[in-house]
Design a protein around this motif. Structure first.
Motif, PDB file in Angstrom:
ATOM      1  N   GLU A 136       0.804  -1.220   0.000  1.00 49.30           N
ATOM      2  CA  GLU A 136       0.000   0.000   0.000  1.00 49.30           C
ATOM      3  C   GLU A 136       0.842   1.279   0.000  1.00 49.30           C
ATOM      4  N   LEU A 137       2.158   1.141   0.015  1.00 47.98           N
ATOM      5  CA  LEU A 137       3.021   2.314   0.015  1.00 47.98           C
ATOM      6  C   LEU A 137       3.157   2.883  -1.392  1.00 47.98           C
ATOM      7  N   ASP A 138       3.238   4.206  -1.484  1.00 47.13           N
ATOM      8  CA  ASP A 138       3.500   4.815  -2.781  1.00 47.13           C
ATOM      9  C   ASP A 138       5.016   4.992  -2.959  1.00 47.13           C
ATOM     10  N   GLU A 139       5.428   5.474  -4.110  1.00 42.59           N
ATOM     11  CA  GLU A 139       6.858   5.604  -4.439  1.00 42.59           C
ATOM     12  C   GLU A 139       7.601   6.482  -3.430  1.00 42.59           C
ATOM     13  N   GLN A 140       6.998   7.582  -3.063  1.00 42.01           N
ATOM     14  CA  GLN A 140       7.628   8.516  -2.130  1.00 42.01           C
ATOM     15  C   GLN A 140       7.817   7.870  -0.753  1.00 42.01           C
ATOM     16  N   GLU A 141       6.848   7.129  -0.310  1.00 43.43           N
ATOM     17  CA  GLU A 141       6.939   6.457   0.991  1.00 43.43           C
ATOM     18  C   GLU A 141       8.009   5.372   0.966  1.00 43.43           C
ATOM     19  N   ILE A 142       8.079   4.633  -0.123  1.00 44.75           N
ATOM     20  CA  ILE A 142       9.101   3.594  -0.258  1.00 44.75           C
ATOM     21  C   ILE A 142      10.490   4.219  -0.241  1.00 44.75           C
ATOM     22  N   GLU A 143      10.658   5.299  -0.970  1.00 41.18           N
ATOM     23  CA  GLU A 143      11.955   5.990  -1.006  1.00 41.18           C
ATOM     24  C   GLU A 143      12.351   6.486   0.389  1.00 41.18           C
ATOM     25  N   PHE A 144      11.400   7.027   1.110  1.00 44.87           N
ATOM     26  CA  PHE A 144      11.687   7.504   2.461  1.00 44.87           C
ATOM     27  C   PHE A 144      12.150   6.353   3.349  1.00 44.87           C
ATOM     28  N   LEU A 145      11.437   5.246   3.311  1.00 44.08           N
ATOM     29  CA  LEU A 145      11.819   4.099   4.140  1.00 44.08           C
ATOM     30  C   LEU A 145      13.166   3.529   3.716  1.00 44.08           C
ATOM     31  N   ASN A 146      13.444   3.548   2.418  1.00 44.24           N
ATOM     32  CA  ASN A 146      14.758   3.098   1.941  1.00 44.24           C
ATOM     33  C   ASN A 146      15.881   3.958   2.501  1.00 44.24           C
TER      34      ASN A 146
END
Length: 83
Positions: free
Chosen positions: A43-53
């Motif tokens: 359910e994460l969007d690209e921006q959220e994935i990048e932040f978690l990365n």
């Protein structure tokens, strides 16, 4: 809430005042009860994935320094699912 996601939410709480994306992810974890880390990550969007990365490697290293191996394992599970 599953323990892995509880650790993630706790880690994100350190960033919510400085990063809007962190607050966005934190709120997702608060509002919805996910059955698994996989359900959450899907359910994460690209921006959220990048932040978690960007954030999770530091959080995992911090847990290693504190010898909190349970937290290391749990946060690493989420980190691996991001790829």
């Amino acid at each position: 809430m599953e323990q892995t996601l509880a650790y993630l939410r706790e880690s994100l709480s350190n960033y919510t005042e400085e990063h809007q994306v962190s607050l966005q992810i934190y709120k997702k974890l608060e509002k919805k009860s996910y059955k698994s880390e996989g359900d959450f990550v899907r359910e994460l969007d690209e921006q959220e994935i990048e932040f978690l990365n960007q954030v999770l490697p530091g959080e995992i290293n911090h847990a290693m320094d504190a010898q909190d191996y349970n937290r290391v394992q749990e946060l690493n599970e989420v980190y691996e699912l991001l790829f």
